[in-house]
Design a protein around this motif. Structure first.
Motif, short mmCIF file in Angstrom:
data_model
loop_
_atom_site.label_atom_id
_atom_site.label_comp_id
_atom_site.label_asym_id
_atom_site.label_seq_id
_atom_site.Cartn_x
_atom_site.Cartn_y
_atom_site.Cartn_z
N MET A 150 0.64 -1.02 -0.10
CA MET A 150 0.14 0.61 -0.14
C MET A 150 0.83 1.80 -0.10
O MET A 150 0.82 1.59 -0.83
CB MET A 150 -0.63 -0.09 1.28
N LEU A 151 1.95 1.73 0.57
CA LEU A 151 2.77 2.36 0.47
C LEU A 151 3.74 2.97 -0.75
O LEU A 151 3.69 3.66 -1.34
CB LEU A 151 4.31 2.60 1.86
N TYR A 163 1.52 7.19 -6.92
CA TYR A 163 0.24 7.81 -7.39
C TYR A 163 0.40 9.02 -6.84
O TYR A 163 -0.11 10.42 -7.73
CB TYR A 163 -1.56 6.88 -6.36
N CYS A 164 0.93 9.41 -6.40
CA CYS A 164 1.35 10.90 -5.72
C CYS A 164 2.47 11.01 -6.39
O CYS A 164 2.37 12.32 -6.85
CB CYS A 164 1.97 10.86 -3.98
N SER A 190 1.89 1.60 -3.08
CA SER A 190 1.49 2.10 -4.51
C SER A 190 1.24 3.94 -4.23
O SER A 190 0.74 4.50 -5.22
CB SER A 190 0.15 1.01 -4.32
N CYS A 191 0.46 4.55 -2.87
CA CYS A 191 0.99 5.38 -2.65
C CYS A 191 1.71 5.96 -2.83
O CYS A 191 1.19 7.22 -3.15
CB CYS A 191 0.16 5.23 -1.07
#
Ligand SMILES: Nc1ncnc2c1ncn2[C@@H]1O[C@H](COP(=O)(O)OS(=O)(=O)O)[C@@H](OP(=O)(O)O)[C@H]1O
Length: 192
Positions: A35-36, A42-43, A38-39
């Motif tokens: 999740m980290l 995206y950012c 992916s985040c």
């Protein structure tokens, strides 16, 4: 002596509570890392996020600003929009100039006279009266009632065209009088 190999069974592994917790923590850790990851991805694709903006600002404060200034100074100066507009001079529009004349209450010129009287340099030697041409440059030939008179009148409107007033009938009635007679027909005081 009897040897019996001890094989750990899968059931025995899952039945241990400590190992269960360890596996569960490992799975949670992997999910959290995913999740980290992916985040972060995206950012980086979304411009203007406050997190990244603040990090960029911090970079500039820490020396990134000086680097940017040095890069800008090394580039040739680009003209601003004001400079570009200043270089472009719009040609004066006739409509605008006429509007300005009306605003300054100048007397309106006689447009019909200006249209009929061309510039002196554009007048031919015929129309300005200083012509030395004795013979025509064009001849209208037509049958009776063929509309030659109308064609002549249309052409006569042009300021560079001068025509005889009446039909000289040189080729059919006065040919034996010669070219002197024919050229005399173009004089203003000619009487056939
Ligand atoms: N554009 C056009 N279309 C149709 N008809 C036209 C045109 N121009 C002139 N006319 C007619 O032509 C007739 C005059 O011809 P001419 O100038 O050759 O006459 S003359 O023969 O020299 O007397 C004369 O015809 P009548 O009116 O029947 O005499 C003119 O009306």
């Amino acid at each position: 002596m009897e040897y019996s190999p001890v094989r750990p069974s899968p059931h025995a592994f899952w039945s241990s509570p400590g190992k269960k917790k360890l596996v569960l923590l490992s799975v949670m850790f992997l999910v959290w890392v995913y999740m980290l990851y992916s985040c972060v991805g995206y950012c980086s694709t979304v411009p203007g996020l406050p997190l990244l903006e603040s990090s960029r600002a911090r970079e500039q404060e820490a020396g990134g600003g000086a680097d940017l200034v040095s890069r800008l100074m090394s580039k040739p100066p680009q003209p601003s929009w004001e400079d570009v507009e200043g270089d472009y001079e719009e040609p004066p529009s006739p409509l605008v100039s006429r509007t300005r004349d009306l605003l300054t209450n100048e007397p309106e010129p006689d447009w019909d006279q200006q249209r009929r009287a061309p510039e002196p340099g554009t007048m031919s030697s015929f129309s300005n009266g200083s012509g030395s041409k004795k013979l025509p440059q064009a001849i209208i030939i037509g049958v009776k009632k063929g509309g030659t008179r109308a064609l002549l009148e249309f052409l006569r409107v042009h300021p560079d065209i001068r025509a005889v007033g009446a039909e000289p009938h040189f080729f059919d009635r006065n040919y034996e009088n010669g070219l002197d007679w024919y050229s005399a027909t173009f004089l203003p005081d000619f009487k056939p």
